[in-house]
Write an enzyme that holds these catalytic residues in place. Structure first.
Site, short mmCIF file in Angstrom:
data_model
loop_
_atom_site.label_atom_id
_atom_site.label_comp_id
_atom_site.label_asym_id
_atom_site.label_seq_id
_atom_site.Cartn_x
_atom_site.Cartn_y
_atom_site.Cartn_z
N TYR A 192 31.71 38.14 55.47
CA TYR A 192 31.69 39.57 55.22
C TYR A 192 30.26 40.09 55.42
O TYR A 192 29.30 39.49 54.92
CB TYR A 192 32.17 39.84 53.80
CG TYR A 192 32.05 41.28 53.41
CD1 TYR A 192 32.88 42.24 53.96
CD2 TYR A 192 31.09 41.69 52.49
CE1 TYR A 192 32.75 43.58 53.62
CE2 TYR A 192 30.96 43.02 52.14
CZ TYR A 192 31.80 43.96 52.71
OH TYR A 192 31.67 45.28 52.36
N ARG A 231 27.41 45.82 27.43
CA ARG A 231 27.05 45.07 28.64
C ARG A 231 27.41 43.59 28.51
O ARG A 231 27.48 42.86 29.50
CB ARG A 231 25.55 45.25 28.96
CG ARG A 231 25.12 44.65 30.29
CD ARG A 231 23.79 45.17 30.85
NE ARG A 231 22.85 45.64 29.86
CZ ARG A 231 22.11 44.86 29.05
NH1 ARG A 231 22.19 43.56 29.16
NH2 ARG A 231 21.29 45.40 28.16
N ASP A 248 34.99 32.77 49.15
CA ASP A 248 35.41 34.17 49.08
C ASP A 248 36.89 34.22 49.47
O ASP A 248 37.26 34.00 50.62
CB ASP A 248 34.56 34.99 50.06
CG ASP A 248 34.84 36.49 49.96
OD1 ASP A 248 35.96 36.86 49.55
OD2 ASP A 248 33.95 37.29 50.34
N LYS A 257 40.03 45.12 47.00
CA LYS A 257 41.00 44.98 48.08
C LYS A 257 42.40 44.69 47.51
O LYS A 257 42.94 45.53 46.82
CB LYS A 257 40.52 43.89 49.05
CG LYS A 257 39.01 44.00 49.40
CD LYS A 257 38.67 45.20 50.25
CE LYS A 257 37.18 45.47 50.41
NZ LYS A 257 36.35 44.36 50.88
C1 PLP Z 1 34.96 44.01 50.80
C2 PLP Z 1 34.57 42.59 50.78
C3 PLP Z 1 33.50 42.14 49.99
C4 PLP Z 1 32.61 43.07 49.21
O1 PLP Z 1 33.30 43.67 48.15
P1 PLP Z 1 32.96 45.12 47.55
O2 PLP Z 1 33.99 45.29 46.49
O3 PLP Z 1 33.07 46.10 48.68
O4 PLP Z 1 31.58 45.07 47.01
C5 PLP Z 1 33.21 40.77 49.99
N1 PLP Z 1 33.95 39.91 50.72
C6 PLP Z 1 34.98 40.31 51.49
C7 PLP Z 1 35.74 39.30 52.28
C8 PLP Z 1 35.33 41.66 51.55
O5 PLP Z 1 36.35 42.03 52.32
#
Ligand code: PLP
Length: 394
Positions: free
Chosen positions: A109, A56, A185, A210
């Site tokens: 998001y 961990r 983000d 993504k």
């Molecule tokens: C998908 C997404 C998240 C969350 O990510 P996960 O991997 O689904 O937990 C956060 N910010 C943005 C802009 C996203 O598109």
């Protein structure tokens, strides 16, 4: 590892995605980091700094991805991998002191918004949401004349799914003046399109799920910072809260990262073509894509992004007796190549009416469809969209 920070700084990002995070260039070393499946490490005596200790705390399979992502974002430290984008959001929000103030885009998001709202409702901090494209309104909330100054500014630009563009430079400067740290983000852009640290942000967040991994087969997240104190706090949070990456997922993410430059080059070229064609279609009420010269965020995007990414949104006009929302559902169902599914940033083109999610803010119009353009042939993608749009007339 194979690439020093100095070397990475002199190479283009297209090269760094391929060359970073490799084992040492020594005889018989593998060229790819092997997957290490072990929950613990051999050791005697007191644990010292840098000891792996336990699964961990660290895993050698995380290291090459963390190193590569840090170098790509122009950070002086390696990134931190997490079990998901939202595990990274959780760690980042933990930087807000108890009773502090978080300023967040009202179109962040949805998962980030839900988490912040629930923590605020528990009294952990005060949440102020705002249209992030409205620079003056954000500044007002960062340092109100008669209220508490913010402790953290959350940025997302472009926003998901509204594609609003924040003035990252101006807002980070205002946040720092108010004494707040800034988390951006960067999921939609990746460091190949936008580098928030160079625009003043303190921490960059990714849903690695993504574009970075890119094949819709991994759920992971990451944070990157050049601030040693912040990184140590985040690392401690990851160890104690346990939102760690599985070694196999970390390995897949690095494998996906190797082709990031090619994937982005293709998908954003196609997105620009599709945006152009969609913007003159009568079945569409409005379109947002920062690459369109007519987009309200275009000039600002140009000043802080190298290119414009490959996510766009459209709002469907009412058609054939259907409301815009029903027309959007019909469009999505009529597609044969585009995949109707949530998420974005994969090699395959994905499409979704966002309000099918109950958690989506109601300020997201119910006829809004988000398109994530993949790497298929652009004319095939257009032909499929065209036949589905034509089906609305029938
Ligand atoms: C998908 C997404 C998240 C969350 O990510 P996960 O991997 O689904 O937990 C956060 N910010 C943005 C802009 C996203 O598109």
């Amino acid at each position: 590892m194979s690439l020093s920070e100095q070397q990475a700084a002199q190479l283009s990002a297209e090269t760094v995605v391929v060359a970073a995070g490799r084992p040492p260039r020594e005889r018989d070393e593998p060229v790819n980091q092997p997957i290490v499946l072990s929950s613990t490490y051999f050791g005697t005596g007191p644990l010292a700094d840098g000891d792996r200790g336990y699964g961990r705390y660290s895993n050698p399979t995380w290291d090459p991805f963390e190193e590569a992502l840090g170098q790509l974002e122009g950070a002086s430290l390696p990134g931190l991998l997490y079990a998901s984008g939202l595990a990274a959001v959780s760690s980042a929000l933990s930087l807000i002191p108890a009773g502090g103030v978080l300023v967040m885009p009202s179109h962040s998001y949805a998962g980030s918004l839900v988490m912040a709202t629930e923590l605020a409702e528990k009294g952990m901090f005060e949440l102020r949401t705002v249209d992030i494209a409205d620079t003056d309104a954000v500044k007002e909330l960062l340092a109100p004349a008669d209220g508490k100054a913010a402790s953290m500014l959350w940025l997302e630009s472009p926003t998901n799914p509204m594609l609003g563009i924040a003035d990252i430079r101006a807002l980070t400067a205002a946040a720092h003046e108010a004494g707040a740290i800034v988390v951006t983000d960067n999921t939609f852009s990746t460091p190949l399109v936008q580098q928030p640290l160079s625009l003043g942000s303190d921490v960059v967040l990714h849903s690695v799920t993504k574009y970075l991994s890119g094949h819709s087969d991994v759920v992971l997240g990451a944070l990157v910072t050049s601030d040693e104190k912040i990184r140590a706090t985040l690392l401690h949070h990851r160890i104690i809260h346990g939102g760690i990456a599985g070694p196999f997922e970390a390995w897949l993410a690095l494998r996906g990262l190797r082709t990031l430059a090619l994937r982005i080059e293709r998908s954003q070229a196609s997105a620009a073509v599709l945006a152009e064609r969609l913007s003159s279609d009568s079945r569409i009420e409005s379109i947002r894509f920062p690459g369109l010269p007519t987009d309200p965020g275009h000039e600002r995007a140009k000043s802080q992004m190298k290119s414009f990414g490959s996510v766009l949104n459209i709002q469907l006009a009412p058609a054939g007796g259907l409301s815009g929302a029903d027309a959007a559902d019909k469009l999505v169902r009529a597609l044969q190549l585009w995949l109707p599914a949530t998420s974005l940033g994969g090699v395959e083109s994905l499409i979704e009416r966002r309000r099918r999610h109950a958690a989506e803010p109601v300020s997201v119009p119910d006829n809004l469809v988000r398109l994530s353009v993949g790497i298929e042939n652009v004319d095939d993608l257009w032909a499929d969209l065209k036949q589905a749009l034509d089906a609305l007339d029938g």
